[in-house]
Write a protein that holds these residues in place. Structure first.
Motif, PDB file in Angstrom:
ATOM      1  N   MET A   1       0.846  -1.203   0.000  1.00  0.00           N
ATOM      2  CA  MET A   1       0.000   0.000   0.000  1.00  0.00           C
ATOM      3  C   MET A   1       0.880   1.252   0.000  1.00  0.00           C
ATOM      4  O   MET A   1       1.954   1.263   0.594  1.00  0.00           O
ATOM      5  N   THR A   2       0.428   2.286  -0.671  1.00  0.00           N
ATOM      6  CA  THR A   2       1.184   3.527  -0.766  1.00  0.00           C
ATOM      7  C   THR A   2       1.228   4.261   0.574  1.00  0.00           C
ATOM      8  O   THR A   2       0.229   4.356   1.283  1.00  0.00           O
ATOM      9  N   ILE A   3       2.387   4.784   0.904  1.00  0.00           N
ATOM     10  CA  ILE A   3       2.556   5.564   2.126  1.00  0.00           C
ATOM     11  C   ILE A   3       2.027   6.978   1.907  1.00  0.00           C
ATOM     12  O   ILE A   3       2.392   7.646   0.937  1.00  0.00           O
ATOM     13  N   ARG A   4       1.137   7.425   2.780  1.00  0.00           N
ATOM     14  CA  ARG A   4       0.645   8.810   2.746  1.00  0.00           C
ATOM     15  C   ARG A   4       1.213   9.634   3.894  1.00  0.00           C
ATOM     16  O   ARG A   4       1.430  10.833   3.748  1.00  0.00           O
ATOM     17  N   TRP A   5       1.424   8.977   5.037  1.00  0.00           N
ATOM     18  CA  TRP A   5       1.894   9.669   6.233  1.00  0.00           C
ATOM     19  C   TRP A   5       3.268   9.140   6.641  1.00  0.00           C
ATOM     20  O   TRP A   5       3.478   7.930   6.687  1.00  0.00           O
ATOM     21  N   VAL A   6       4.166  10.055   6.967  1.00  0.00           N
ATOM     22  CA  VAL A   6       5.447   9.693   7.579  1.00  0.00           C
ATOM     23  C   VAL A   6       5.422  10.238   9.006  1.00  0.00           C
ATOM     24  O   VAL A   6       5.232  11.442   9.221  1.00  0.00           O
ATOM     25  N   VAL A   7       5.574   9.336   9.952  1.00  0.00           N
ATOM     26  CA  VAL A   7       5.433   9.673  11.376  1.00  0.00           C
ATOM     27  C   VAL A   7       6.778   9.500  12.069  1.00  0.00           C
ATOM     28  O   VAL A   7       7.424   8.455  11.924  1.00  0.00           O
ATOM     29  N   PHE A   8       7.175  10.498  12.823  1.00  0.00           N
ATOM     30  CA  PHE A   8       8.478  10.493  13.466  1.00  0.00           C
ATOM     31  C   PHE A   8       8.370  10.434  14.982  1.00  0.00           C
ATOM     32  O   PHE A   8       7.542  11.133  15.587  1.00  0.00           O
ATOM     33  N   ASP A   9       9.203   9.611  15.586  1.00  0.00           N
ATOM     34  CA  ASP A   9       9.455   9.752  17.011  1.00  0.00           C
ATOM     35  C   ASP A   9      10.101  11.126  17.207  1.00  0.00           C
ATOM     36  O   ASP A   9      10.660  11.693  16.254  1.00  0.00           O
TER      37      ASP A   9
ATOM     38  N   LEU B   1      -0.470  -0.951  21.593  1.00  0.00           N
ATOM     39  CA  LEU B   1      -1.211  -0.937  20.336  1.00  0.00           C
ATOM     40  C   LEU B   1      -2.218   0.213  20.321  1.00  0.00           C
ATOM     41  O   LEU B   1      -2.502   0.796  19.267  1.00  0.00           O
ATOM     42  N   HIS B   2      -2.732   0.578  21.489  1.00  0.00           N
ATOM     43  CA  HIS B   2      -3.739   1.633  21.587  1.00  0.00           C
ATOM     44  C   HIS B   2      -3.162   3.005  21.259  1.00  0.00           C
ATOM     45  O   HIS B   2      -3.878   3.891  20.787  1.00  0.00           O
ATOM     46  N   PHE B   3      -1.869   3.190  21.498  1.00  0.00           N
ATOM     47  CA  PHE B   3      -1.199   4.425  21.082  1.00  0.00           C
ATOM     48  C   PHE B   3      -1.278   4.559  19.566  1.00  0.00           C
ATOM     49  O   PHE B   3      -1.622   5.619  19.030  1.00  0.00           O
ATOM     50  N   PHE B   4      -0.967   3.488  18.862  1.00  0.00           N
ATOM     51  CA  PHE B   4      -0.941   3.526  17.400  1.00  0.00           C
ATOM     52  C   PHE B   4      -2.338   3.640  16.804  1.00  0.00           C
ATOM     53  O   PHE B   4      -2.536   4.325  15.790  1.00  0.00           O
ATOM     54  N   ARG B   5      -3.306   3.002  17.438  1.00  0.00           N
ATOM     55  CA  ARG B   5      -4.682   3.135  16.947  1.00  0.00           C
ATOM     56  C   ARG B   5      -5.176   4.575  17.133  1.00  0.00           C
ATOM     57  O   ARG B   5      -5.904   5.122  16.290  1.00  0.00           O
ATOM     58  N   ALA B   6      -4.789   5.207  18.236  1.00  0.00           N
ATOM     59  CA  ALA B   6      -5.163   6.604  18.454  1.00  0.00           C
ATOM     60  C   ALA B   6      -4.519   7.491  17.396  1.00  0.00           C
ATOM     61  O   ALA B   6      -5.149   8.439  16.900  1.00  0.00           O
ATOM     62  N   ALA B   7      -3.285   7.180  17.041  1.00  0.00           N
ATOM     63  CA  ALA B   7      -2.592   7.948  16.002  1.00  0.00           C
ATOM     64  C   ALA B   7      -3.320   7.831  14.669  1.00  0.00           C
ATOM     65  O   ALA B   7      -3.487   8.821  13.940  1.00  0.00           O
ATOM     66  N   GLU B   8      -3.753   6.627  14.333  1.00  0.00           N
ATOM     67  CA  GLU B   8      -4.478   6.414  13.072  1.00  0.00           C
ATOM     68  C   GLU B   8      -5.749   7.265  13.012  1.00  0.00           C
ATOM     69  O   GLU B   8      -6.084   7.840  11.966  1.00  0.00           O
ATOM     70  N   LYS B   9      -6.449   7.358  14.135  1.00  0.00           N
ATOM     71  CA  LYS B   9      -7.673   8.165  14.175  1.00  0.00           C
ATOM     72  C   LYS B   9      -7.355   9.643  13.971  1.00  0.00           C
ATOM     73  O   LYS B   9      -8.079  10.351  13.254  1.00  0.00           O
ATOM     74  N   LEU B  10      -6.286  10.103  14.586  1.00  0.00           N
ATOM     75  CA  LEU B  10      -5.911  11.507  14.448  1.00  0.00           C
ATOM     76  C   LEU B  10      -5.497  11.846  13.025  1.00  0.00           C
ATOM     77  O   LEU B  10      -5.696  12.975  12.557  1.00  0.00           O
ATOM     78  N   MET B  11      -4.922  10.874  12.331  1.00  0.00           N
ATOM     79  CA  MET B  11      -4.457  11.106  10.967  1.00  0.00           C
ATOM     80  C   MET B  11      -5.488  10.703   9.914  1.00  0.00           C
ATOM     81  O   MET B  11      -5.274  10.945   8.722  1.00  0.00           O
ATOM     82  N   HIS B  12      -6.570  10.046  10.347  1.00  0.00           N
ATOM     83  CA  HIS B  12      -7.565   9.519   9.406  1.00  0.00           C
ATOM     84  C   HIS B  12      -6.875   8.653   8.357  1.00  0.00           C
ATOM     85  O   HIS B  12      -7.066   8.826   7.142  1.00  0.00           O
ATOM     86  N   ALA B  13      -6.064   7.724   8.846  1.00  0.00           N
ATOM     87  CA  ALA B  13      -5.271   6.873   7.962  1.00  0.00           C
ATOM     88  C   ALA B  13      -5.380   5.422   8.391  1.00  0.00           C
ATOM     89  O   ALA B  13      -5.636   5.118   9.559  1.00  0.00           O
ATOM     90  N   SER B  14      -5.175   4.531   7.433  1.00  0.00           N
ATOM     91  CA  SER B  14      -5.135   3.099   7.742  1.00  0.00           C
ATOM     92  C   SER B  14      -3.693   2.689   8.005  1.00  0.00           C
ATOM     93  O   SER B  14      -2.752   3.371   7.564  1.00  0.00           O
ATOM     94  N   PRO B  15      -3.469   1.590   8.731  1.00  0.00           N
ATOM     95  CA  PRO B  15      -2.105   1.199   9.104  1.00  0.00           C
ATOM     96  C   PRO B  15      -1.133   1.108   7.934  1.00  0.00           C
ATOM     97  O   PRO B  15       0.012   1.568   8.036  1.00  0.00           O
ATOM     98  N   GLY B  16      -1.560   0.567   6.811  1.00  0.00           N
ATOM     99  CA  GLY B  16      -0.667   0.379   5.684  1.00  0.00           C
ATOM    100  C   GLY B  16      -0.233   1.655   4.999  1.00  0.00           C
ATOM    101  O   GLY B  16       0.682   1.642   4.166  1.00  0.00           O
ATOM    102  N   GLU B  17      -0.885   2.777   5.324  1.00  0.00           N
ATOM    103  CA  GLU B  17      -0.548   4.060   4.711  1.00  0.00           C
ATOM    104  C   GLU B  17       0.471   4.847   5.522  1.00  0.00           C
ATOM    105  O   GLU B  17       0.820   5.970   5.152  1.00  0.00           O
ATOM    106  N   ILE B  18       0.969   4.239   6.612  1.00  0.00           N
ATOM    107  CA  ILE B  18       1.805   4.980   7.554  1.00  0.00           C
ATOM    108  C   ILE B  18       3.195   4.361   7.655  1.00  0.00           C
ATOM    109  O   ILE B  18       3.346   3.147   7.800  1.00  0.00           O
ATOM    110  N   LEU B  19       4.207   5.220   7.602  1.00  0.00           N
ATOM    111  CA  LEU B  19       5.590   4.814   7.848  1.00  0.00           C
ATOM    112  C   LEU B  19       6.054   5.455   9.144  1.00  0.00           C
ATOM    113  O   LEU B  19       5.985   6.676   9.307  1.00  0.00           O
ATOM    114  N   MET B  20       6.541   4.644  10.083  1.00  0.00           N
ATOM    115  CA  MET B  20       7.092   5.138  11.343  1.00  0.00           C
ATOM    116  C   MET B  20       8.605   5.215  11.223  1.00  0.00           C
ATOM    117  O   MET B  20       9.255   4.268  10.764  1.00  0.00           O
ATOM    118  N   VAL B  21       9.167   6.352  11.632  1.00  0.00           N
ATOM    119  CA  VAL B  21      10.608   6.547  11.640  1.00  0.00           C
ATOM    120  C   VAL B  21      11.038   6.834  13.076  1.00  0.00           C
ATOM    121  O   VAL B  21      10.541   7.783  13.694  1.00  0.00           O
TER     122      VAL B  21
END
Length: 245
Positions: A1-9, A170-190
């Motif tokens: 799936m194509t990455i739409r969001w790049v998320v950084f620590d 896992l709940h941290f990441f699910r909350a992040a998805e809601k804030l970004m309106h994104a599905s897991p496969g669209e997100i890259l964590m750095v």
């Protein structure tokens, strides 16, 4: 799936305390009468942090349990208060000393943006990616990021104390998805942390690439899922064919 969001620590990935955590503790401690050396403060901080709730380790199967890794502003304040008390135990006014230490890390002047960050964020934004921060931190991170213009391109901030869970939950990441309106496969964590950033993100169904910086004294990046600078993220995505249309 194509990455739409790049998320950084945040800490250790985008920025680092300046001159160092121990340096800040030592400077404030001296103002309140501490006679500890910088080396003493450094070793005391490392021990206190590793023994704190921030470093609680649980097996991966526990990451999905909503009873684990809960947090809030009050808990973050309490834990940091205990850490500072353990490190600077020879000051005259412990409460005021802690408040000073705590506030220093909200000040952008106490932080340094890591090499390659400005270049990397600009390249990603120009390429059409949306950017976010996902950090185990408290509300101080908002003032900190607001004080550094380089982070103006960051659209979303996922802060553990505000979403009620710390990574690797896992709940941290699910909350992040809601804030970004994104599905897991669209997100890259750095991120730089193998467990909290990389393994936890992959456990949530995200893609992940680990930052391994020579400047931090670590081994050079050697794997296909490792980079040495935020400036390398855009090329990593391109190599893996995950760029947005």
């Amino acid at each position: 799936m194509t990455i739409r969001w790049v998320v950084f620590d945040a800490v250790g990935t985008l920025l680092t305390p300046h001159p160092s955590v121990a340096g800040i503790y030592h400077a404030v401690g001296q103002e309140f009468g501490s006679v500890l050396s910088l080396d003493d403060v450094k070793s005391r901080f490392r021990r206190a942090f590793l023994e704190s709730e921030f470093c609680r380790s649980l097996p991966e199967e526990a990451w999905a349990d909503p009873e684990n890794f809960r947090t809030n502003e009050r808990d973050e304040y309490r834990i940091w208060s205990a850490i500072v008390a353990a490190v600077l135990d020879d000051v005259g006014d412990a409460k005021t000393c802690f408040d000073d230490v705590f506030s220093r890390f909200e000040d952008a002047n106490s932080w340094q943006v890591l090499p390659g960050v400005e270049q990397g964020l600009s390249a990603l934004q120009a390429a059409g990616f949306r950017l976010a921060v996902a950090s185990n931190f408290d509300s101080r991170l908002n003032a900190l990021l607001d004080g550094l213009p380089v982070f103006a391109a960051i659209e979303r901030r996922v802060i553990s104390s505000e979403v009620a869970y710390r990574k690797p939950s896992l709940h941290f990441f699910r909350a992040a998805e809601k804030l970004m309106h994104a599905s897991p496969g669209e997100i890259l964590m750095v991120g730089d942390d193998l467990v909290n950033d990389i393994q936890a993100a992959r456990n949530a169904g995200w893609q992940a690439v680990r930052l391994v910086m020579r400047e931090q004294g670590t081994s050079p990046a050697t794997g296909d899922d490792e980079i040495e600078s935020i400036a390398d993220v855009r090329d990593w995505i391109h190599r893996h064919g995950k760029s947005p249309a």
